[in-house]
Design an enzyme around this catalytic site. Structure first.
Site, PDB file in Angstrom:
ATOM      1  N   SER A 105       0.884  -1.179   0.000  1.00 40.02           N
ATOM      2  CA  SER A 105       0.000   0.000   0.000  1.00 40.02           C
ATOM      3  C   SER A 105       0.919   1.225   0.000  1.00 40.02           C
ATOM      4  CB  SER A 105      -0.896   0.003   1.233  1.00 40.02           C
ATOM      5  OG  SER A 105      -1.605  -1.191   1.325  1.00 40.02           O
ATOM      6  N   LYS A 179      -6.811   1.768  -3.105  1.00 40.65           N
ATOM      7  CA  LYS A 179      -6.513   1.024  -1.870  1.00 40.65           C
ATOM      8  C   LYS A 179      -6.574   1.927  -0.630  1.00 40.65           C
ATOM      9  CE  LYS A 179      -4.843  -1.541   1.320  1.00 40.65           C
ATOM     10  NZ  LYS A 179      -5.678  -2.544   1.976  1.00 40.65           N
ATOM     11  N   LYS A 248      -0.778   5.059   8.263  1.00 42.30           N
ATOM     12  CA  LYS A 248      -0.082   5.435   7.017  1.00 42.30           C
ATOM     13  C   LYS A 248      -1.070   5.494   5.856  1.00 42.30           C
ATOM     14  CE  LYS A 248       1.069   2.144   4.636  1.00 42.30           C
ATOM     15  NZ  LYS A 248       1.397   0.977   3.822  1.00 42.30           N
TER      16      LYS A 248
END
Ligand code: NAD
Length: 298
Positions: A105, A179, A248
């Site tokens: 990711s 994502k 994150k």
């Protein structure tokens, strides 16, 4: 027809990469792995087979396509290009015409830049991040969000199908954008459910009773269905996805929102809450610990 002679390199055999690379071997592909943690490589070879390389450059030299499953886009960039001229990195081994598939990711904007930088080496890049957690990685049922040239994505379709369901979402970086936006919705859903459970408990409603009610009602989401009973209310907090990685992803989703001039007020409030939780419990704690953090507030 899949080219089963394709030599696949796999970098990062952690919680996700281990079962993903394992599924490729199970499907008959020729896989060489590399991880900075030598113990993980040894354990992988013993339990799943395949081969290992002793450096990124060696792995590159033995691969036609390299899959990266690393913590974030900065780590990916460094593994691919290195930071300084003496650094071990993939481009030192990969031949012209090779490809890299980043399934981590990573930051969507950074992915576009990496794709441009790789043109000078004649190496192509696709982003193909995943959703479905360790459970989906083991079962080979993850959602795979693919960004990049359609012909290139098509060339590796058989590889993707050994790991999950494919969604072609657009040009390079689009997979990474999809994502992190998915994880924003997931993080908000988990935090909202954690707050609701906390309030319910204070009001005298058993947490599991509220979760059962929500799961049969309009408030249900992936966290109420697949995380509360399984990892939170039983005190296990062991889903295999770190809290720091979720924070994150949320930060990256807000970076995309900002780049697109969308205020995303709820997203910013959600990010602030996850950052506070990360400061309190640490980034390596399981992400389901957000519920414990919410529970301990006030
Ligand atoms: P992890 O920390 O378990 O695995 C990362 C692996 O990369 C580790 O084995 C580490 O030793 C290795 N590594 C780090 N730097 C390296 C380098 N320079 N060279 C080679 N190896 C290196 O993380 P994970 O949970 O497997 O997540 C990987 C990626 O997948 C992240 O981007 C995460 O956000 C994403 N993701 C995770 C989940 C999940 O449920 N865990 C779900 C979907 C997506």
């Amino acid at each position: 027809m899949a080219d089963q002679n394709l030599r696949i390199g796999f970098v990062g055999i952690g919680n996700m990469g281990n079962p993903m690379a394992g599924n490729l071997i199970k499907a008959g592909w020729n896989v060489t792995v590399y991880d900075t943690d030598a113990r993980k490589m040894r354990a992988f070879i013993e339990t799943r087979g395949g081969a290992s390389a002793s450096s990124l450059a060696e792995l590159g030299g033995k691969s036609d396509v390299v899959i990266t499953m690393l913590p974030d886009g900065f780590v990916v960039r460094r593994a691919v290009l290195g930071k300084e001229s003496g650094d071990d990195c993939l481009v030192k081994g990969l031949a012209e015409g090779a490809a890299i598939i980043d399934m981590s990711s990573s930051a969507p904007v950074g992915t576009r830049q990496l794709g441009k930088d790789l043109l000078a080496y004649g190496i192509s890049l696709i982003d193909a991040p995943v959703s479905g957690g360790v459970k989906g990685a083991v079962a080979g049922t993850m959602s795979i969000m693919i960004g990049g040239g359609p012909a290139l994505a098509d060339r590796f379709d058989a590889l993707f199908s050994a790991m999950g369901k494919r969604f072609y979402v657009g040009s390079l970086g689009a997979g990474h954008a999809a994502k992190v936006l998915n994880n924003y919705v997931s993080a908000a859903g988990l935090a909202a459910a954690a707050e609701a459970v906390r309030v319910a408990e204070r009001f005298g409603i058993e947490p599991q009773v509220l979760v059962n009610v929500i799961n049969a009602s309009t408030g249900r989401n992936n966290s109420t269905e697949n995380k509360f009973a399984q990892f939170i209310l039983n005190g296990k907090f062991n889903s295999g996805f770190a809290l720091g990685l979720m924070t994150k992803d949320l930060s990256l989703a807000m970076e995309v929102a900002e780049a697109c001039n969308v205020p995303a007020e709820l997203g910013r409030a959600t990010l602030a809450l996850w950052k506070k939780a990360e400061n309190a419990v640490g980034g390596t704690a399981d992400h389901t610990e957000i519920a414990r953090y919410v529970n301990e507030q006030g």
